[in-house]
Design a protein around this motif. Sequence first.
Motif, PDB file in Angstrom:
ATOM      1  N   UNK A   1       0.835  -1.199   0.000  1.00 52.98           N
ATOM      2  CA  UNK A   1       0.000   0.000   0.000  1.00 52.98           C
ATOM      3  C   UNK A   1       0.871   1.251   0.000  1.00 52.98           C
ATOM      4  N   UNK A   2       0.834   1.986  -1.117  1.00 48.74           N
ATOM      5  CA  UNK A   2       1.675   3.172  -1.254  1.00 48.74           C
ATOM      6  C   UNK A   2       1.301   4.232  -0.223  1.00 48.74           C
ATOM      7  N   UNK A   3       2.297   5.022   0.164  1.00 48.72           N
ATOM      8  CA  UNK A   3       2.145   6.045   1.191  1.00 48.72           C
ATOM      9  C   UNK A   3       2.071   7.413   0.519  1.00 48.72           C
ATOM     10  N   UNK A   4       1.051   8.178   0.863  1.00 47.23           N
ATOM     11  CA  UNK A   4       0.830   9.499   0.273  1.00 47.23           C
ATOM     12  C   UNK A   4       0.822  10.574   1.363  1.00 47.23           C
ATOM     13  N   UNK A   5       0.986  11.800   0.903  1.00 49.01           N
ATOM     14  CA  UNK A   5       0.938  12.934   1.844  1.00 49.01           C
ATOM     15  C   UNK A   5       0.267  14.126   1.187  1.00 49.01           C
ATOM     16  N   UNK A   6      -0.603  14.800   1.943  1.00 42.11           N
ATOM     17  CA  UNK A   6      -1.211  16.056   1.509  1.00 42.11           C
ATOM     18  C   UNK A   6      -1.204  17.006   2.704  1.00 42.11           C
ATOM     19  N   UNK A   7      -0.849  18.269   2.491  1.00 40.42           N
ATOM     20  CA  UNK A   7      -0.754  19.207   3.627  1.00 40.42           C
ATOM     21  C   UNK A   7      -2.017  19.290   4.467  1.00 40.42           C
ATOM     22  N   UNK A   8      -3.184  19.158   3.840  1.00 36.33           N
ATOM     23  CA  UNK A   8      -4.442  19.265   4.593  1.00 36.33           C
ATOM     24  C   UNK A   8      -4.897  17.926   5.164  1.00 36.33           C
ATOM     25  N   UNK A   9      -4.429  16.845   4.573  1.00 38.25           N
ATOM     26  CA  UNK A   9      -4.878  15.510   4.983  1.00 38.25           C
ATOM     27  C   UNK A   9      -3.836  14.772   5.796  1.00 38.25           C
ATOM     28  N   UNK A  10      -2.594  15.163   5.672  1.00 37.61           N
ATOM     29  CA  UNK A  10      -1.520  14.456   6.357  1.00 37.61           C
ATOM     30  C   UNK A  10      -1.081  13.224   5.588  1.00 37.61           C
ATOM     31  N   UNK A  11      -0.548  12.244   6.288  1.00 35.93           N
ATOM     32  CA  UNK A  11      -0.061  11.018   5.671  1.00 35.93           C
ATOM     33  C   UNK A  11      -1.224  10.027   5.549  1.00 35.93           C
ATOM     34  N   UNK A  12      -1.322   9.339   4.392  1.00 39.52           N
ATOM     35  CA  UNK A  12      -2.467   8.445   4.195  1.00 39.52           C
ATOM     36  C   UNK A  12      -2.157   7.407   3.127  1.00 39.52           C
ATOM     37  N   UNK A  13      -3.043   6.430   2.991  1.00 39.48           N
ATOM     38  CA  UNK A  13      -2.952   5.374   1.968  1.00 39.48           C
ATOM     39  C   UNK A  13      -4.225   5.407   1.114  1.00 39.48           C
TER      40      UNK A  13
END
Length: 395
Positions: free
Chosen positions: A275-287
Amino acid sequence: MLRYSTAGESHGKALVTIIEGMPAGMEISSDEINLQLQRRQKGYGRGGRMTIESDEVEILAGIRSGRTTGSPIALSIRNRDWENWQDIMAAENASQAADRAVRRPRPGHADLAGAMKYNHADMRNILERASARETASRVAAGAIFRKLLECFNIYIYSQVLSIGEVRAAPEMVSLQGWADFLARVEASSVRCLEKEKESLMRALIDQARQAGESLGGSFEVGALGLPPGIGTYTCWEGRLDARLSGLLMTIPAIKAVEIGDGINNASSPGSMVHDEIHYHPEKGIFRLSNHAGGIEGGMSNGETIWARAYMKPIPTLYKPLLSVNTDSWLEEKADVERSDICAVPAASVVGEAMLAYGIADAFLDKFGGDFIEQIRDSYDCYCNYLRKVWRWEKT
């Protein structure tokens, strides 16, 4: 350490549960426990025992004025059918014990191996305890464990995925949609969300009943809202996936368990599994995917924890299989005990209880204290650390 134990026989006076290690100050009522007991008794395919029993808990110790005291909790569930079995199952002077002796063990049940282990000529001594009736005790305990988790916005769910050859597609669950998901599952007579598949499952159960057969199947059980870092990679016995799969395997008739897409992952390339790891400034770290079932390296990773358990058909058949009479040593048909045709929906509720215990135990390993407020301070401190340092937010 959080632990529980159970005692009692299927047709004995009562089932008894003892829970140790519960923190003080948690609100809990008998109504909340009884709700879970009622859920276990439902499900298309259950047998005649469910028309006799109406399980209700009696809280004997460890709870005062609706709150846990920190002392061991004692629970009792009376067996209403005891009235019809007391001359057979009495602890003393069971005058009719020989009338219901079991000498022809059922293939697939604990009867024969248990008789060999404990040297019982009458295998009723085995089947009364090995009966899935014992799981009522687990569900009563599970109601307390899940209430502890709900104090920290961690919620348990389950859904039936197959009965016999009929299979339904699993539905993804979110923390925000948990209540709606639960209501729709509870509205199904087999705890399956696909209406068309529910009808097919019911029809298959009817066919099995007419044929004197039994059916197994599979269910998914999961936990929403658990933060990352529960469990450990540092020692084998602390790995969360090992603890949870072992607990699910203790449910009678469960013969296989997978964490996440464990079975399919074994035949897929790594690029399609992890499961790749993503990041968004408003959402934080997520999959965006959760093939791992919320566990990596023996620890929760912040995604939904989910596992699937596979249940074999119930060993009691109304057209019994061949066995051996251990009095005469002649081949005869196995004994028949009153039983369900299919108990997969009920097993999914038991699965919730076992998952709740495993997660609550690991949760207290990390955040444990003697009373709820102390645990909450530790939990809030850890979540604040995750948000500040690792940009993690509960979703």
